[in-house]
Scaffold this motif. Structure first.
Motif, PDB file in Angstrom:
ATOM      1  N   ASP A  51       1.555  -0.896  10.610  1.00 33.63           N
ATOM      2  CA  ASP A  51       0.949  -1.641   9.526  1.00 33.63           C
ATOM      3  C   ASP A  51      -0.498  -1.990   9.866  1.00 33.63           C
ATOM      4  O   ASP A  51      -1.010  -3.023   9.447  1.00 33.63           O
ATOM      5  CB  ASP A  51       1.739  -2.917   9.263  1.00 33.63           C
ATOM      6  N   THR A  54      -2.834  -2.692   6.843  1.00 38.36           N
ATOM      7  CA  THR A  54      -2.696  -4.017   6.233  1.00 38.36           C
ATOM      8  C   THR A  54      -3.453  -5.062   7.028  1.00 38.36           C
ATOM      9  O   THR A  54      -4.164  -5.899   6.467  1.00 38.36           O
ATOM     10  CB  THR A  54      -1.212  -4.405   6.153  1.00 38.36           C
ATOM     11  N   HIS A 122      -3.744   2.266   3.094  1.00 42.12           N
ATOM     12  CA  HIS A 122      -3.365   0.954   2.568  1.00 42.12           C
ATOM     13  C   HIS A 122      -3.943   0.733   1.175  1.00 42.12           C
ATOM     14  O   HIS A 122      -3.237   0.269   0.268  1.00 42.12           O
ATOM     15  CB  HIS A 122      -3.838  -0.147   3.516  1.00 42.12           C
ATOM     16  N   SER A 125      -2.164   2.524  -1.466  1.00 40.48           N
ATOM     17  CA  SER A 125      -0.868   1.951  -1.854  1.00 40.48           C
ATOM     18  C   SER A 125      -0.990   0.988  -3.028  1.00 40.48           C
ATOM     19  O   SER A 125       0.011   0.631  -3.636  1.00 40.48           O
ATOM     20  CB  SER A 125      -0.239   1.227  -0.657  1.00 40.48           C
TER      21      SER A 125
END
Length: 261
Positions: A51, A54, A122, A125
């Motif tokens: 991640d 993020t 990211h 998304s």
């Protein structure tokens, strides 16, 4: 009577809720909580390796573009801009910026190639589509020169050296741009530059264009001497005529003085 067993916070809320709460806390700002007397400090939770995008986005981008890319008064929405736009801005070092500017300038990228890829994924998304990162192949330089002259030279100059536009904007020089960055700019249209979708310029034409622009970089060595500001053949032609005119006037004056003697 038996005292009821104390129920801790993790037992009341699942782990997923705690993670979401941590993300919201990062977006809103730090909140100081007084620890209970004698309580043992709990190690801060780390962001999972998968991640990374993020984490970087919340640290570097969310304050201007919003937690979900919805935009704010400090930055535009990123929903639907597409991977090509994000990759272009990050790989050319135009983003992130420490203060609001009318036109971000090219500089060394802040993030590594891996971090840029994570940020691109990211932002993608958030949804909405947008141009993908182009796959550039070698093209025909002669055809690329024609595409450049018709679509790029009026702003970037005949030699790709850039030029001043209106309202403090400028068309940057193209010598340091990679083939992918050139193709991304064509599809995205950053700043005042118009976007050229596939209906206007085909992938083959973009390949030809990138090959020609990359050729301009090798011609930057100026084997002929003075670059004349790299304004192109028009400036060179005008200077040549000026030199010829000066020589003609000087010759006529010299012949006139000789005739008068």
């Amino acid at each position: 009577m038996r005292r009821p067993r104390a129920v801790t916070l993790p037992a009341l809320y699942p782990r997923r809720t705690l993670v979401v709460g941590s993300v919201l806390a990062l977006a809103v700002g730090p909140v100081a909580l007084a620890p209970e007397p004698g309580a043992t400090p709990t190690p801060a939770a780390t962001t999972p390796a998968g991640d990374r995008g993020t984490q970087l986005y919340l640290e570097q981008c969310a304050s201007c573009h919003g937690v979900r890319g919805q935009g704010s008064q400090q930055g535009p929405s990123l929903v639907g801009v597409g991977p090509a736009a994000v990759d272009f801005q990050l790989s050319t070092g135009r983003m992130p910026v420490s203060r609001e500017v009318s036109q971000a300038r090219r500089r060394e990228p802040v993030f590594s190639a891996g971090d840029i890829s994570a940020l691109v994924d990211h932002v993608d998304s958030f949804g909405g589509g947008g141009p993908r990162i182009p796959r550039v192949a070698p093209g025909d330089v002669v055809s690329g020169r024609e595409v450049f002259a018709a679509n790029c030279a009026p702003c970037h100059g005949a030699a790709g050296s850039g030029a001043v536009l209106t309202n403090g904007w400028s068309a940057p020089p193209l010598y340091d741009a990679s083939a992918t960055q050139i193709a991304e700019a064509v599809r995205v249209g950053p700043g005042l530059m118009p976007a050229f979708p596939g209906q206007v310029l085909t992938d083959q034409q973009v390949d030809d264009l990138t090959s020609y622009v990359r050729r301009l970089r090798t011609e930057r060595l100026d084997p002929g001497g003075n670059p004349l500001g790299r304004l192109g053949p028009l400036a060179e032609g005008l200077l040549a005529w000026l030199v010829v005119l000066v020589l003609l006037v000087a010759g006529v004056r010299w012949l006139g003085r000789r005739a008068a003697e």
